[in-house]
Enzyme design. Structure first.
Site, PDB file in Angstrom:
ATOM      1  N   PHE A  32       0.810  -1.382  -0.003  1.00  0.00           N
ATOM      2  CA  PHE A  32      -0.003  -0.185  -0.045  1.00  0.00           C
ATOM      3  C   PHE A  32       0.907   1.344   0.098  1.00  0.00           C
ATOM      4  O   PHE A  32       0.500   2.341  -0.397  1.00  0.00           O
ATOM      5  CB  PHE A  32      -0.919  -0.126   1.231  1.00  0.00           C
ATOM      6  CG  PHE A  32      -0.270   0.606   2.490  1.00  0.00           C
ATOM      7  CD1 PHE A  32      -0.249   1.793   2.845  1.00  0.00           C
ATOM      8  CD2 PHE A  32       0.279  -0.474   3.425  1.00  0.00           C
ATOM      9  CE1 PHE A  32       0.447   2.110   3.951  1.00  0.00           C
ATOM     10  CE2 PHE A  32       0.869   0.029   4.550  1.00  0.00           C
ATOM     11  CZ  PHE A  32       0.894   1.373   4.914  1.00  0.00           C
ATOM     12  N   LYS A  47      -0.911  -6.524  -9.197  1.00  0.00           N
ATOM     13  CA  LYS A  47      -2.096  -7.013  -8.178  1.00  0.00           C
ATOM     14  C   LYS A  47      -1.690  -5.812  -7.222  1.00  0.00           C
ATOM     15  O   LYS A  47      -0.869  -5.999  -6.425  1.00  0.00           O
ATOM     16  CB  LYS A  47      -1.798  -8.403  -7.624  1.00  0.00           C
ATOM     17  CG  LYS A  47      -2.980  -8.972  -7.012  1.00  0.00           C
ATOM     18  CD  LYS A  47      -3.592  -8.200  -5.776  1.00  0.00           C
ATOM     19  CE  LYS A  47      -2.727  -8.511  -4.575  1.00  0.00           C
ATOM     20  NZ  LYS A  47      -3.267  -7.384  -3.467  1.00  0.00           N
ATOM     21  N   GLU A  72      -5.158  -3.736  -1.777  1.00  0.00           N
ATOM     22  CA  GLU A  72      -6.454  -3.307  -1.646  1.00  0.00           C
ATOM     23  C   GLU A  72      -6.835  -2.037  -0.972  1.00  0.00           C
ATOM     24  O   GLU A  72      -7.968  -1.583  -1.072  1.00  0.00           O
ATOM     25  CB  GLU A  72      -7.227  -4.614  -1.511  1.00  0.00           C
ATOM     26  CG  GLU A  72      -7.005  -5.087   0.038  1.00  0.00           C
ATOM     27  CD  GLU A  72      -5.493  -6.066   0.023  1.00  0.00           C
ATOM     28  OE1 GLU A  72      -4.671  -5.679  -0.590  1.00  0.00           O
ATOM     29  OE2 GLU A  72      -5.752  -7.089   0.961  1.00  0.00           O
ATOM     30  N   SER A 114       5.236  -6.929   3.602  1.00  0.00           N
ATOM     31  CA  SER A 114       5.812  -7.454   4.696  1.00  0.00           C
ATOM     32  C   SER A 114       6.435  -8.604   4.688  1.00  0.00           C
ATOM     33  O   SER A 114       6.394  -9.215   3.874  1.00  0.00           O
ATOM     34  CB  SER A 114       4.684  -7.510   5.754  1.00  0.00           C
ATOM     35  OG  SER A 114       3.714  -8.442   5.292  1.00  0.00           O
ATOM     36  N   CYS A 143       9.613   1.744   3.488  1.00  0.00           N
ATOM     37  CA  CYS A 143      10.380   0.796   3.602  1.00  0.00           C
ATOM     38  C   CYS A 143      11.626   1.240   3.943  1.00  0.00           C
ATOM     39  O   CYS A 143      12.614   0.602   4.339  1.00  0.00           O
ATOM     40  CB  CYS A 143      10.472  -0.227   2.801  1.00  0.00           C
ATOM     41  SG  CYS A 143      10.811   0.374   1.248  1.00  0.00           S
ATOM     42  N   GLU A 203       8.913  -3.933  13.056  1.00  0.00           N
ATOM     43  CA  GLU A 203       8.669  -2.940  12.135  1.00  0.00           C
ATOM     44  C   GLU A 203       7.221  -2.258  12.313  1.00  0.00           C
ATOM     45  O   GLU A 203       6.152  -2.862  12.313  1.00  0.00           O
ATOM     46  CB  GLU A 203       8.516  -3.434  10.684  1.00  0.00           C
ATOM     47  CG  GLU A 203       8.507  -2.376   9.623  1.00  0.00           C
ATOM     48  CD  GLU A 203       8.415  -2.881   8.229  1.00  0.00           C
ATOM     49  OE1 GLU A 203       7.589  -4.029   8.225  1.00  0.00           O
ATOM     50  OE2 GLU A 203       8.833  -2.212   7.393  1.00  0.00           O
TER      51      GLU A 203
HETATM   52  P1  NAD Z   1       1.508  -6.466   3.241  1.00  0.00           P
HETATM   53  O1  NAD Z   1       2.331  -7.541   3.088  1.00  0.00           O
HETATM   54  O2  NAD Z   1       0.516  -6.554   4.237  1.00  0.00           O
HETATM   55  O3  NAD Z   1       0.625  -6.639   1.556  1.00  0.00           O
HETATM   56  C1  NAD Z   1       1.796  -6.761   0.407  1.00  0.00           C
HETATM   57  C2  NAD Z   1       0.835  -7.145  -0.849  1.00  0.00           C
HETATM   58  O4  NAD Z   1       0.626  -8.446  -0.226  1.00  0.00           O
HETATM   59  C3  NAD Z   1      -0.382  -6.543  -1.101  1.00  0.00           C
HETATM   60  O5  NAD Z   1      -0.858  -6.719  -2.366  1.00  0.00           O
HETATM   61  C4  NAD Z   1      -1.371  -7.564  -0.115  1.00  0.00           C
HETATM   62  O6  NAD Z   1      -2.630  -7.647  -0.982  1.00  0.00           O
HETATM   63  C5  NAD Z   1      -0.697  -8.814  -0.399  1.00  0.00           C
HETATM   64  N1  NAD Z   1      -0.936  -9.901   0.936  1.00  0.00           N
HETATM   65  C6  NAD Z   1      -1.498  -9.320   2.159  1.00  0.00           C
HETATM   66  N2  NAD Z   1      -1.693 -10.469   2.799  1.00  0.00           N
HETATM   67  C7  NAD Z   1      -1.363 -11.388   2.151  1.00  0.00           C
HETATM   68  C8  NAD Z   1      -1.761 -13.136   2.259  1.00  0.00           C
HETATM   69  N3  NAD Z   1      -2.156 -13.242   3.603  1.00  0.00           N
HETATM   70  N4  NAD Z   1      -1.467 -13.907   1.526  1.00  0.00           N
HETATM   71  C9  NAD Z   1      -0.852 -13.252   0.215  1.00  0.00           C
HETATM   72  N5  NAD Z   1      -0.921 -12.043  -0.292  1.00  0.00           N
HETATM   73  C10 NAD Z   1      -1.098 -10.965   0.742  1.00  0.00           C
HETATM   74  O7  NAD Z   1       2.212  -5.106   3.101  1.00  0.00           O
HETATM   75  P2  NAD Z   1       1.740  -3.815   3.204  1.00  0.00           P
HETATM   76  O8  NAD Z   1       1.187  -3.422   4.560  1.00  0.00           O
HETATM   77  O9  NAD Z   1       0.829  -3.474   2.083  1.00  0.00           O
HETATM   78  O10 NAD Z   1       2.852  -2.911   2.991  1.00  0.00           O
HETATM   79  C11 NAD Z   1       3.782  -2.332   4.026  1.00  0.00           C
HETATM   80  C12 NAD Z   1       5.066  -3.484   4.116  1.00  0.00           C
HETATM   81  O11 NAD Z   1       5.782  -3.521   2.765  1.00  0.00           O
HETATM   82  C13 NAD Z   1       6.257  -3.028   5.261  1.00  0.00           C
HETATM   83  O12 NAD Z   1       6.441  -4.023   5.853  1.00  0.00           O
HETATM   84  C14 NAD Z   1       7.187  -2.385   4.174  1.00  0.00           C
HETATM   85  O13 NAD Z   1       8.501  -2.602   5.003  1.00  0.00           O
HETATM   86  C15 NAD Z   1       7.021  -3.274   3.215  1.00  0.00           C
HETATM   87  N6  NAD Z   1       7.794  -2.699   1.979  1.00  0.00           N
HETATM   88  C16 NAD Z   1       8.952  -3.256   1.373  1.00  0.00           C
HETATM   89  C17 NAD Z   1       9.668  -2.530   0.439  1.00  0.00           C
HETATM   90  C18 NAD Z   1      11.168  -3.000   0.068  1.00  0.00           C
HETATM   91  O14 NAD Z   1      11.400  -2.397  -0.744  1.00  0.00           O
HETATM   92  N7  NAD Z   1      11.647  -3.783   0.809  1.00  0.00           N
HETATM   93  C19 NAD Z   1       9.029  -1.493  -0.215  1.00  0.00           C
HETATM   94  C20 NAD Z   1       7.615  -0.861   0.106  1.00  0.00           C
HETATM   95  C21 NAD Z   1       7.272  -1.566   1.463  1.00  0.00           C
END
Ligand code: NAD
Length: 511
Positions: A164, A188, A191, A241, A296, A396
């Site tokens: 997000f 994808k 959401e 994450s 991040c 985090e």
């Molecule tokens: P998230 O892991 O909740 O979601 C990321 C994606 O995974 C979304 O598209 C979501 O729909 C999908 N998702 C969520 N739950 C899932 C599940 N159980 N099974 C399969 N897919 C699932 O992350 P977020 O809250 O949207 O974003 C924040 C996180 O992203 C933080 O941990 C941040 O550090 C990380 N991030 C990392 C980088 C990097 O470059 N390393 C960059 C941006 C964000």
């Protein structure tokens, strides 16, 4: 999946629009009856809903990409370059529209949203040089009158799953490169802020990209699992994450896919006694509270040599008193958190910090803000005297919470960072070149800033962390990005020549 020429028809609540999918150049409502709420975080109101794909919806989007791929694979590099250039021009001239969409669903302030788009645009500009980046090689006379050449070809359908916090920039780390390299994409998005992806899809169409080469699949775990399991999807770029990154990496690779899965982070900024403390205080505030800490690469742990800690904490506190939290459309410094649930989680961590004995210097809970009372607010928060076992350090938080950890020596600072399971970004503030050089040499982190708090690499370098911040061996964009989205062939060629005759069952050797 039903395709409609107009915006998808509201499915659940007639008064709210539903953000749908984008399939083969048209918006599509999908067949699933599941939706999720999309908020305006500055008002706390649900402004729309997003379709959550069923397995059938996901398969339809993947099929559309698979159908479009062969023609795009065979499209000349010259034509691909023209489309990339057109996309870059459109994006550059209309990025204000995209920034407004980002602010309305993510909450980050408009300037920051524009900055996100500009950093994404860098990758589009990189991808405009696709003909150079896709060049193969040829060796003449590797053996007598035998030539050897190499080339790289696209993979097919590739999936991009994004978080997000950067609804435009993170997808743009991948899709310009994937498309330039001749693949078809299924994006994808998160959401929580699904509309930027649809805006980008329309822009591709305007730029002349053939329908079906860029598609958007809205959804949650069902959509992600469909991408991970489909035999038609050859590669996955995931950002999110750490637990989900690990899940995507393990399941994607088990299903034979190429996967790069970028995970969470805990980024340390070390301040040595010889640093310029004003520069360091500015950097700590900018790196810690930009985008409400939902980056991040945000600085969340400030590691300070004890002798200067009181002074630095004082200067940071002064700067924090001038920060204005509020609606990102009102020229504030920092916006709200993305959802009410996330606001509550961040506030919960602040309470845990207090309960575990950290010194709460500035409490961001319940502060006055320039925005609606129902918005998802937590203002900048500063803890001092945090110790490594406290949850505000180990976890985090992904919010505007900066923790100061006091250490006695450079070595103690380095050990702390190297013991941390994450390794995304880190920074050191010092005027001592030797110390900085030792830091960059010994620290176990993927991206390092020397007097730079948020060292996100420029587009022609590659972005990626170490340890639990990235699963897979290839980082995003730059030359590595082109490598990820292509696979190599080596061709050994000989044209008929009398000198090549004769029988020899030995292993081929160069002569
Ligand atoms: P998230 O892991 O909740 O979601 C990321 C994606 O995974 C979304 O598209 C979501 O729909 C999908 N998702 C969520 N739950 C899932 C599940 N159980 N099974 C399969 N897919 C699932 O992350 P977020 O809250 O949207 O974003 C924040 C996180 O992203 C933080 O941990 C941040 O550090 C990380 N991030 C990392 C980088 C990097 O470059 N390393 C960059 C941006 C964000």
């Amino acid at each position: 999946m039903t395709a409609t020429q107009e915006a998808p028809v509201p499915a659940t609540a007639p008064e709210l629009p539903v953000v749908g999918h984008w399939v083969a150049g048209v918006p599509a409502a999908g067949t699933g009856d599941r939706t999720a709420d999309v908020y305006d975080p500055a008002t706390g109101q649900v402004t729309k809903r997003v379709a959550l794909a069923s397995r059938g919806d996901a398969d339809a989007v993947i099929d559309a990409a698979a159908k479009a791929w062969p023609a795009w694979r065979d499209t000349s590099l010259a034509r691909r370059t023209q489309v990339l250039f057109a996309f870059r021009e459109l994006l550059n001239s209309r990025k204000g529209e995209l920034a407004e969409i980002i602010t309305s669903e993510h909450g980050k302030v408009l300037d920051d949203a524009l900055g996100e788009v500009s950093r994404g645009q860098e990758i589009v500009e990189l991808a405009c040089g696709l003909s150079h980046l896709l060049k193969g090689s040829l060796t003449e006379n590797a053996s007598t009158k035998v030539d050897v050449s190499s080339l790289r070809q696209p993979l097919g359908v590739v999936g991009i799953i994004s978080p997000f916090n950067f609804p435009a920039m993170v997808p743009m780390w991948f899709f310009p490169v994937a498309i330039a390299a001749g693949n078809a994409v299924v994006l994808k998005p998160s959401e929580k802020d699904p509309s930027a992806a649809i805006w980008l899809a329309r822009l591709w169409q305007e730029a002349g990209l053939p329908d079906g080469v860029f598609n958007v699949l809205q959804g949650d775990k069902v959509a992600v699992d469909a991408l991970l399991e489909s035999q038609k999807v050859k590669a996955i770029s995931f950002v999110g994450s750490t637990p989900i990154a690990r899940y995507v990496y393990e399941n994607g690779t088990r299903n034979g896919k190429r996967v790069q899965a970028l995970g969470g982070a805990k980024n340390h900024m070390v301040v040595l006694p010889d640093a310029d403390l004003d520069l360091a205080a500015d950097a700590a505030v900018n790196g810690g509270f930009g985008s409400a800490g939902e980056r991040c690469m945000a600085i969340s742990a400030l590691v300070v040599i004890d002798s200067i800690a009181d002074e630095l904490v004082g200067r940071i506190t002064d700067r924090m008193s001038g920060l204005r939290t509020g609606d990102g459309r009102r020229g504030c410094d920092m916006g709200p958190l993305v959802t009410g649930a996330h606001r509550d989680k961040v506030a919960g961590y602040i309470q845990q910090g207090v309960d575990s004995g950290a010194d709460l210097v500035v409490d961001g809970r319940g502060q006055e803000v320039d925005g609606a009372p129902e918005g998802f607010w937590v203002s900048p928060t500063l803890f001092d005297k945090v110790t490594p076992e406290m949850s505000i350090y180990t976890d985090e938080i992904f919010g505007p919470v900066l923790s100061v950890l006091r250490v006695e020596t450079f070595d103690e600072a380095l050990d702390l960072i190297n013991s941390n399971p994450y390794g995304n970004g880190t920074a050191i503030f010092t005027n001592d070149g030797g110390a900085a050089r030792r830091f960059q040499n010994e620290v176990e982190v993927g991206m390092i800033g020397i007097n730079v708090p948020v060292p996100v690499p420029v587009g022609y370098y590659s972005f990626g962390g170490w340890k639990n911040s990235l699963f897979g061996d290839t980082h995003a964009h730059g030359v590595e990005g082109f490598h990820f989205f292509t696979r190599g062939k080596v061709i050994t060629t000989r044209w008929l020549d009398p000198s090549h005759g004769g029988i020899n069952l030995g292993f081929p050797q160069s002569v």
